[in-house]
Design a protein around this motif. Structure first.
Motif, PDB file in Angstrom:
ATOM      1  N   LYS A  41       0.811  -1.216   0.000  1.00  0.00           N
ATOM      2  CA  LYS A  41       0.000   0.000   0.000  1.00  0.00           C
ATOM      3  C   LYS A  41       0.844   1.266   0.000  1.00  0.00           C
ATOM      4  N   ASN A  42       2.119   1.139   0.331  1.00  0.00           N
ATOM      5  CA  ASN A  42       2.971   2.320   0.462  1.00  0.00           C
ATOM      6  C   ASN A  42       3.652   2.725  -0.839  1.00  0.00           C
ATOM      7  N   GLU A  43       3.569   1.887  -1.866  1.00  0.00           N
ATOM      8  CA  GLU A  43       4.225   2.189  -3.130  1.00  0.00           C
ATOM      9  C   GLU A  43       3.278   1.930  -4.288  1.00  0.00           C
ATOM     10  N   THR A  44       3.417   2.736  -5.329  1.00  0.00           N
ATOM     11  CA  THR A  44       2.623   2.524  -6.535  1.00  0.00           C
ATOM     12  C   THR A  44       3.216   1.372  -7.332  1.00  0.00           C
ATOM     13  N   CYS A  45       2.480   0.933  -8.324  1.00  0.00           N
ATOM     14  CA  CYS A  45       2.965  -0.143  -9.186  1.00  0.00           C
ATOM     15  C   CYS A  45       4.283   0.249  -9.847  1.00  0.00           C
ATOM     16  N   SER A  46       4.366   1.491 -10.333  1.00  0.00           N
ATOM     17  CA  SER A  46       5.583   1.952 -11.003  1.00  0.00           C
ATOM     18  C   SER A  46       6.764   1.999 -10.050  1.00  0.00           C
ATOM     19  N   GLN A  47       6.527   2.423  -8.813  1.00  0.00           N
ATOM     20  CA  GLN A  47       7.605   2.466  -7.828  1.00  0.00           C
ATOM     21  C   GLN A  47       8.088   1.063  -7.476  1.00  0.00           C
ATOM     22  N   HIS A  51      11.947  -0.347  -8.261  1.00  0.00           N
ATOM     23  CA  HIS A  51      12.821  -0.894  -7.217  1.00  0.00           C
ATOM     24  C   HIS A  51      13.128  -2.375  -7.462  1.00  0.00           C
ATOM     25  N   SER A  52      12.103  -3.126  -7.873  1.00  0.00           N
ATOM     26  CA  SER A  52      12.292  -4.553  -8.129  1.00  0.00           C
ATOM     27  C   SER A  52      13.250  -4.773  -9.289  1.00  0.00           C
ATOM     28  N   LEU A  53      13.107  -3.997 -10.346  1.00  0.00           N
ATOM     29  CA  LEU A  53      13.962  -4.152 -11.521  1.00  0.00           C
ATOM     30  C   LEU A  53      15.411  -3.836 -11.190  1.00  0.00           C
ATOM     31  N   VAL A 202      14.596 -10.017 -15.292  1.00  0.00           N
ATOM     32  CA  VAL A 202      14.928  -8.655 -15.718  1.00  0.00           C
ATOM     33  C   VAL A 202      14.185  -8.312 -17.005  1.00  0.00           C
ATOM     34  N   GLN A 203      14.214  -9.216 -17.977  1.00  0.00           N
ATOM     35  CA  GLN A 203      13.571  -8.967 -19.262  1.00  0.00           C
ATOM     36  C   GLN A 203      12.052  -8.830 -19.117  1.00  0.00           C
ATOM     37  N   GLU A 204      11.440  -9.671 -18.273  1.00  0.00           N
ATOM     38  CA  GLU A 204       9.993  -9.599 -18.085  1.00  0.00           C
ATOM     39  C   GLU A 204       9.587  -8.298 -17.415  1.00  0.00           C
ATOM     40  N   GLN A 205      10.372  -7.856 -16.452  1.00  0.00           N
ATOM     41  CA  GLN A 205      10.056  -6.590 -15.779  1.00  0.00           C
ATOM     42  C   GLN A 205      10.296  -5.395 -16.694  1.00  0.00           C
ATOM     43  N   LYS A 206      11.290  -5.493 -17.561  1.00  0.00           N
ATOM     44  CA  LYS A 206      11.516  -4.437 -18.551  1.00  0.00           C
ATOM     45  C   LYS A 206      10.344  -4.365 -19.518  1.00  0.00           C
TER      46      LYS A 206
END
Length: 222
Positions: A41-47, A51-53, A202-206
């Motif tokens: 709840k503290n981070e948006t999908c883009s955030q 960070h994950s990428l 990495v490729q899937e998140q990109k």
């Protein structure tokens, strides 16, 4: 100043650039250690994705380095690393949609965690407990767990009404009794497939970053 005019200046500039890169990596790791849990709840999908990428890229690089360290410490590394073992999770990401493929990444990350822990414990038995492979795996387990948490959060945002299946808490593929040769082969295969998985992650998140699903979810208030 050009390099042929002042080699010392160019060397200094390269050193500064390298220092800034290392500092950025250390800050990223420090943030992960200070905040071991992530609230969706503290981070948006883009955030979450950003960070994950970043962390996945770093762990992909670290796994490659750790695998090389592992191989150089083993006799007949090419032989043991080419062995086939059915009890090690596959590294292939599957699914027709991007959400399915991100789910596949999450599932595989969770499946690899107990195998990474087993290899770490075996390395402590085979070598001094402070050997670089065991220490590297110890840090990597923490970071892979953090990646899995963020990917889980992303999935909850992308498909809020679909339950996320969890791998079995006690995976059946963990070997119970192995001789030394089998342990060495098992460790190399786990690291090899983990590196392959992180590279695909990495490729899937990109791909998700380039698409509009995460941005649409953010705009919808997720």
């Amino acid at each position: 100043m050009n390099c042929h005019v002042g080699n010392m200046v160019c060397l200094s500039q390269r050193s500064q650039a390298k220092f800034r890169m290392i500092l950025a990596i250390l800050i990223l790791i420090a943030v992960e250690l200070v905040h071991p849990t992530v609230s969706c709840k503290n981070e948006t999908c883009s955030q979450l994705l950003r960070h994950s990428l970043r962390l996945t890229r770093l762990m992909s690089k670290r796994t490659t380095e750790l695998l090389e360290t592992y191989k150089t410490s083993q006799d007949f590394a090419d032989l043991i690393c080419d062995m086939q073992m059915d009890n090690v999770p596959v590294s292939t990401v599957s699914g027709q949609t991007i959400s399915q493929r991100i789910l596949s990444v999450y599932t595989h990350l969770k499946e690899f965690l107990p195998h990474m822990k087993t290899v770490m414990e075996q390395q402590k038995d085979l070598n001094p407990p402070t050997n670089p492979v065991a220490e590297g795996l110890n840090r990597m387990i923490t970071h892979v767990r953090h990646i899995a948490v963020r990917v889980n959060c992303i999935l909850e945002i992308l498909q809020p009404n679909i339950p996320i299946p969890e791998p079995a808490e006690s995976p059946t593929g963990i070997p119970h009794a192995q001789n030394i040769f089998q342990q060495k082969a098992y460790g190399c295969i786990v690291l090899t497939r983990l590196q392959e998985l992180l590279s695909q992650a990495v490729q899937e998140q990109k791909s998700l970053k380039k698409g509009k699903m995460c941005r649409k979810s953010t705009k919808n208030g997720s």
